[in-house]
Design a protein around this motif. Structure first.
Motif, PDB file in Angstrom:
ATOM      1  N   ILE A 194      34.477 -54.401 -79.468  1.00 30.77           N
ATOM      2  CA  ILE A 194      33.733 -54.750 -80.561  1.00 30.77           C
ATOM      3  C   ILE A 194      33.160 -53.787 -81.216  1.00 30.77           C
ATOM      4  O   ILE A 194      32.867 -52.598 -80.598  1.00 30.77           O
ATOM      5  CB  ILE A 194      32.576 -56.160 -80.194  1.00 30.77           C
ATOM      6  N   TRP A 195      32.767 -54.007 -82.691  1.00 28.49           N
ATOM      7  CA  TRP A 195      31.935 -52.936 -83.348  1.00 28.49           C
ATOM      8  C   TRP A 195      31.066 -53.884 -84.228  1.00 28.49           C
ATOM      9  O   TRP A 195      30.904 -54.927 -84.665  1.00 28.49           O
ATOM     10  CB  TRP A 195      32.639 -52.552 -84.442  1.00 28.49           C
ATOM     11  N   ALA A 196      29.332 -53.467 -83.986  1.00 32.12           N
ATOM     12  CA  ALA A 196      28.347 -54.395 -84.449  1.00 32.12           C
ATOM     13  C   ALA A 196      27.345 -53.363 -84.740  1.00 32.12           C
ATOM     14  O   ALA A 196      27.091 -52.159 -83.931  1.00 32.12           O
ATOM     15  CB  ALA A 196      27.932 -55.428 -83.621  1.00 32.12           C
ATOM     16  N   ASP A 197      26.183 -53.785 -85.451  1.00 32.20           N
ATOM     17  CA  ASP A 197      25.025 -52.953 -85.734  1.00 32.20           C
ATOM     18  C   ASP A 197      23.910 -53.821 -84.992  1.00 32.20           C
ATOM     19  O   ASP A 197      22.727 -53.500 -85.561  1.00 32.20           O
ATOM     20  CB  ASP A 197      24.795 -52.628 -87.153  1.00 32.20           C
ATOM     21  N   TYR A 198      24.255 -54.493 -83.880  1.00 33.16           N
ATOM     22  CA  TYR A 198      23.023 -55.242 -83.269  1.00 33.16           C
ATOM     23  C   TYR A 198      22.086 -54.249 -82.486  1.00 33.16           C
ATOM     24  O   TYR A 198      22.625 -53.290 -82.013  1.00 33.16           O
ATOM     25  CB  TYR A 198      23.934 -55.880 -82.210  1.00 33.16           C
ATOM     26  N   ASP A 199      20.921 -54.428 -82.519  1.00 36.82           N
ATOM     27  CA  ASP A 199      19.909 -53.664 -81.731  1.00 36.82           C
ATOM     28  C   ASP A 199      19.794 -54.334 -80.687  1.00 36.82           C
ATOM     29  O   ASP A 199      19.117 -55.354 -80.415  1.00 36.82           O
ATOM     30  CB  ASP A 199      18.349 -53.880 -82.645  1.00 36.82           C
ATOM     31  N   LEU A 235      39.353 -52.246 -90.690  1.00 37.52           N
ATOM     32  CA  LEU A 235      38.106 -52.593 -91.081  1.00 37.52           C
ATOM     33  C   LEU A 235      36.891 -52.357 -90.256  1.00 37.52           C
ATOM     34  O   LEU A 235      35.610 -51.978 -91.333  1.00 37.52           O
ATOM     35  CB  LEU A 235      38.086 -54.344 -90.932  1.00 37.52           C
ATOM     36  N   ALA A 236      36.819 -51.960 -89.166  1.00 33.30           N
ATOM     37  CA  ALA A 236      35.554 -51.346 -88.371  1.00 33.30           C
ATOM     38  C   ALA A 236      35.388 -50.022 -88.800  1.00 33.30           C
ATOM     39  O   ALA A 236      34.280 -49.687 -89.202  1.00 33.30           O
ATOM     40  CB  ALA A 236      35.949 -51.380 -86.909  1.00 33.30           C
TER      41      ALA A 236
END
Length: 220
Positions: free
Chosen positions: A108-113, A212-213
């Motif tokens: 996955i790719w995310a900007d989650y903290d 897209l990532a």
């Protein structure tokens, strides 16, 4: 608090890219996909990492080493047979210890903290859920007043980010098995909490979503 990054999949939907490169090492904006997770975990103060691998796993170890250049310590759980998600975690539990740990899907790719995650979830698991992407419109679970249910009026998608308690795997035998049935059983007992993450997130499961990532990472 330790974390486990799942990196043992063969990435068959991303062939031919994954014929010679394990999916977690595929580049996204000049950086391996898995490096985004390592850096985000380190930024949250989570520095003890376990990474499982199977397909082309030696490349993962060669690329990441002991983690020192990222400010973390990496140990590897090597799998010689397909174990699926649940079996892979069970095999790695001796490396993770007795306390709850963060689980991150490597694809996955995310900007989650990650600093937002509870170190001691109320129950056996805490799941991060996201809005349903187009390719998974039905979702996975429902979130109702902070509790995750198997079904409900408004379904969301499991992001691949969670906190799990080792006791979730009590009584499990070795070998290949999936994580989802364990989570659903715990949900029936009211032992799975959750949160809805509305930030940027992507399941990098196809060549198109890898592109897209890259676009999302460049805009970060």
């Amino acid at each position: 608090m330790k974390a486990m990054i799942l990196a043992a999949g063969k990435g068959e939907r991303m062939r031919p890219l994954t014929l010679h490169t394990p999916k977690p090492l595929l580049p996204v904006a000049g950086k391996a996909l898995i490096e985004y997770h390592i850096e985000a975990l380190a930024a949250a103060g989570i520095t003890g990492l376990v990474i499982n691998h199977a397909w082309l796993g030696q490349q993962v170890e060669q690329a990441l080493g002991d983690g020192s250049r990222y400010g973390v310590s990496i140990v590897y759980s090597r799998e010689t047979e397909p174990l699926e998600t649940g079996g892979g975690i069970l095999r790695a539990l001796p490396l993770l210890g007795d306390d709850p740990f963060v689980l991150v899907n490597g694809d996955i790719w995310a900007d989650y903290d990650f600093a937002r995650l509870p170190q001691q979830p109320d129950g056996l698991a805490h799941l991060v859920l996201v809005d349903n992407p187009e390719h998974h419109g039905g979702g996975d679970f429902a979130l109702e007043q902070g509790q995750v249910r198997s079904a409900g009026a408004s379904m969301l998608t499991y992001s691949g980010i969670a906190v799990l308690h080792p006791q979730l795997f009590a009584g499990c035998a070795g070998g290949a098995f999936r994580l989802a049935p364990l989570l659903r059983a715990a949900m029936e007992e009211g032992l799975v909490s959750g949160e809805h993450f509305a930030g940027r997130w992507l399941d990098v499961g196809t060549v198109e979503r890898l592109a897209l990532a890259e676009s999302m990472a460049l805009q970060a």
